[in-house]
Design a protein around this motif. Structure first.
Motif, PDB file in Angstrom:
ATOM      1  N   MET A   1       8.891  57.208  -5.146  1.00  7.79           N
ATOM      2  CA  MET A   1       8.867  55.762  -5.131  1.00  7.79           C
ATOM      3  C   MET A   1      10.275  55.239  -5.373  1.00  7.79           C
ATOM      4  N   ARG A   2      10.588  54.214  -4.612  1.00  6.11           N
ATOM      5  CA  ARG A   2      11.885  53.568  -4.773  1.00  6.11           C
ATOM      6  C   ARG A   2      11.722  52.362  -5.705  1.00  6.11           C
ATOM      7  N   VAL A   3      12.544  52.285  -6.740  1.00  3.67           N
ATOM      8  CA  VAL A   3      12.446  51.217  -7.723  1.00  3.67           C
ATOM      9  C   VAL A   3      13.701  50.359  -7.651  1.00  3.67           C
ATOM     10  N   PHE A   4      13.486  49.051  -7.468  1.00  2.00           N
ATOM     11  CA  PHE A   4      14.580  48.086  -7.463  1.00  2.00           C
ATOM     12  C   PHE A   4      14.566  47.368  -8.802  1.00  2.00           C
ATOM     13  N   LYS A   5      15.732  47.244  -9.442  1.00  3.38           N
ATOM     14  CA  LYS A   5      15.773  46.647 -10.785  1.00  3.38           C
ATOM     15  C   LYS A   5      15.546  45.147 -10.759  1.00  3.38           C
ATOM     16  N   ASP A   6      15.779  44.516  -9.594  1.00  2.67           N
ATOM     17  CA  ASP A   6      15.554  43.076  -9.447  1.00  2.67           C
ATOM     18  C   ASP A   6      15.589  42.711  -7.967  1.00  2.67           C
ATOM     19  N   VAL A   7      15.357  41.423  -7.697  1.00  2.82           N
ATOM     20  CA  VAL A   7      15.324  40.951  -6.314  1.00  2.82           C
ATOM     21  C   VAL A   7      16.692  41.093  -5.659  1.00  2.82           C
ATOM     22  N   ALA A   8      17.753  40.865  -6.415  1.00  4.98           N
ATOM     23  CA  ALA A   8      19.106  40.993  -5.848  1.00  4.98           C
ATOM     24  C   ALA A   8      19.337  42.412  -5.320  1.00  4.98           C
ATOM     25  N   GLU A   9      18.865  43.400  -6.042  1.00  5.92           N
ATOM     26  CA  GLU A   9      19.018  44.785  -5.578  1.00  5.92           C
ATOM     27  C   GLU A   9      18.149  45.034  -4.345  1.00  5.92           C
ATOM     28  N   LEU A  10      16.953  44.434  -4.312  1.00  6.88           N
ATOM     29  CA  LEU A  10      16.090  44.552  -3.128  1.00  6.88           C
ATOM     30  C   LEU A  10      16.786  43.951  -1.910  1.00  6.88           C
ATOM     31  N   GLU A  11      17.445  42.810  -2.089  1.00  8.19           N
ATOM     32  CA  GLU A  11      18.143  42.150  -0.969  1.00  8.19           C
ATOM     33  C   GLU A  11      19.187  43.066  -0.339  1.00  8.19           C
ATOM     34  N   GLN A  12      19.784  43.916  -1.133  1.00 11.11           N
ATOM     35  CA  GLN A  12      20.796  44.844  -0.618  1.00 11.11           C
ATOM     36  C   GLN A  12      20.193  45.895   0.323  1.00 11.11           C
ATOM     37  N   ALA A  13      18.877  46.058   0.255  1.00  7.62           N
ATOM     38  CA  ALA A  13      18.201  47.064   1.086  1.00  7.62           C
ATOM     39  C   ALA A  13      17.660  46.495   2.399  1.00  7.62           C
ATOM     40  N   VAL A  14      17.858  45.196   2.650  1.00  4.53           N
ATOM     41  CA  VAL A  14      17.370  44.596   3.901  1.00  4.53           C
ATOM     42  C   VAL A  14      17.934  45.385   5.084  1.00  4.53           C
ATOM     43  N   GLY A  15      17.056  45.680   6.036  1.00  5.33           N
ATOM     44  CA  GLY A  15      17.458  46.442   7.214  1.00  5.33           C
ATOM     45  C   GLY A  15      17.289  47.939   7.058  1.00  5.33           C
ATOM     46  N   SER A  16      16.815  48.381   5.900  1.00  5.50           N
ATOM     47  CA  SER A  16      16.685  49.825   5.679  1.00  5.50           C
ATOM     48  C   SER A  16      15.225  50.259   5.609  1.00  5.50           C
ATOM     49  N   HIS A  17      15.049  51.555   5.782  1.00  2.80           N
ATOM     50  CA  HIS A  17      13.735  52.178   5.620  1.00  2.80           C
ATOM     51  C   HIS A  17      13.557  52.462   4.139  1.00  2.80           C
ATOM     52  N   LEU A  18      12.442  52.017   3.562  1.00  2.00           N
ATOM     53  CA  LEU A  18      12.224  52.161   2.119  1.00  2.00           C
ATOM     54  C   LEU A  18      11.533  53.459   1.745  1.00  2.00           C
ATOM     55  N   GLY A  19      10.931  54.126   2.701  1.00  2.00           N
ATOM     56  CA  GLY A  19      10.275  55.401   2.411  1.00  2.00           C
ATOM     57  C   GLY A  19       8.852  55.444   2.928  1.00  2.00           C
ATOM     58  N   PHE A  20       8.134  56.480   2.505  1.00  2.00           N
ATOM     59  CA  PHE A  20       6.756  56.727   2.919  1.00  2.00           C
ATOM     60  C   PHE A  20       5.850  56.840   1.705  1.00  2.00           C
ATOM     61  N   SER A  21       4.596  56.477   1.895  1.00  2.00           N
ATOM     62  CA  SER A  21       3.578  56.706   0.871  1.00  2.00           C
ATOM     63  C   SER A  21       3.117  58.147   0.953  1.00  2.00           C
ATOM     64  N   GLY A  22       2.230  58.513   0.042  1.00  2.00           N
ATOM     65  CA  GLY A  22       1.528  59.787   0.165  1.00  2.00           C
ATOM     66  C   GLY A  22       0.444  59.659   1.230  1.00  2.00           C
ATOM     67  N   TRP A  23      -0.202  60.780   1.514  1.00  2.00           N
ATOM     68  CA  TRP A  23      -1.273  60.791   2.505  1.00  2.00           C
ATOM     69  C   TRP A  23      -2.587  60.372   1.859  1.00  2.00           C
ATOM     70  N   HIS A  24      -3.402  59.647   2.613  1.00  2.00           N
ATOM     71  CA  HIS A  24      -4.719  59.198   2.167  1.00  2.00           C
ATOM     72  C   HIS A  24      -5.740  59.625   3.219  1.00  2.00           C
ATOM     73  N   THR A  25      -6.822  60.275   2.795  1.00  2.00           N
ATOM     74  CA  THR A  25      -7.880  60.681   3.714  1.00  2.00           C
ATOM     75  C   THR A  25      -8.922  59.577   3.825  1.00  2.00           C
ATOM     76  N   VAL A  26      -9.212  59.164   5.048  1.00  2.00           N
ATOM     77  CA  VAL A  26     -10.220  58.139   5.304  1.00  2.00           C
ATOM     78  C   VAL A  26     -11.560  58.842   5.512  1.00  2.00           C
ATOM     79  N   THR A  27     -12.485  58.622   4.584  1.00  2.00           N
ATOM     80  CA  THR A  27     -13.781  59.312   4.608  1.00  2.00           C
ATOM     81  C   THR A  27     -14.870  58.435   5.214  1.00  2.00           C
ATOM     82  N   GLN A  28     -15.978  59.068   5.577  1.00  2.00           N
ATOM     83  CA  GLN A  28     -17.125  58.301   6.083  1.00  2.00           C
ATOM     84  C   GLN A  28     -17.664  57.386   4.987  1.00  2.00           C
ATOM     85  N   GLN A  29     -17.644  57.840   3.754  1.00  2.00           N
ATOM     86  CA  GLN A  29     -18.097  56.997   2.648  1.00  2.00           C
ATOM     87  C   GLN A  29     -17.257  55.713   2.561  1.00  2.00           C
ATOM     88  N   GLN A  30     -15.961  55.839   2.730  1.00  2.00           N
ATOM     89  CA  GLN A  30     -15.081  54.658   2.704  1.00  2.00           C
ATOM     90  C   GLN A  30     -15.384  53.743   3.897  1.00  2.00           C
TER      91      GLN A  30
END
Length: 150
Positions: A1-30
């Motif tokens: 997980m990428r952690v930004f200390k504040d909005v100003a730091e987030l603004e510096q990342a505009v235009g970039s790829h922030l990363g990927f989540s983990g995998w989630h299995t979609v079940t019939q129950q869901q």
């Protein structure tokens, strides 16, 4: 997980790829629970025997179920500290290019499009691409709009 200390730091990342989540299995129950919650009991989602004879060979997740996974997946990708809360404000663009067959694994990738100040707080636009493991097209592409409240 990428952690930004504040909005100003987030603004510096505009235009970039922030990363990927983990995998989630979609079940019939869901899928069935989503059908019950929304009243959408179309056979391609909830009747495995009929769906096996259909165009996808099995049941598939509702497109809006795939979209509803966005919060749980994006929270694995990044967070911004120093804000009271984040609020979902809407979506600018939404497409479902490929189905999500039951028992598929999906994950989200996030690209930060913009961060702008408004009277409500800081408006954050993120392009999220939900991909299916082994799939050749994304299952969902959406530009989400969130408001970060200072």
């Amino acid at each position: 997980m990428r952690v930004f200390k504040d909005v100003a730091e987030l603004e510096q990342a505009v235009g970039s790829h922030l990363g990927f989540s983990g995998w989630h299995t979609v079940t019939q129950q869901q899928i069935d629970a989503f059908a019950d919650a929304t009243g959408d009991h179309q056979w391609i989602h909830v009747r495995p025997e009929d769906a096996a004879q259909g165009p996808f060979g099995t049941t598939i997740a509702h497109g809006y179920l795939t979209l509803s996974l966005v919060p749980q997946l994006v929270w694995q990708i990044y967070k911004v500290e120093g804000v009271k809360m984040g609020v979902n404000y809407g979506a600018n663009k939404l497409r479902f290019p490929a189905p999500v067959p039951v028992n598929s694994k999906v994950r989200a990738g996030a690209d930060l499009i913009s961060v702008t100040s408004s009277e409500r707080g800081h408006e954050v636009i993120t392009r999220l691409t939900i991909e299916r493991e082994g799939g050749d097209k994304p299952a969902c592409v959406v530009e989400t709009v969130s408001i970060l409240v200072p």
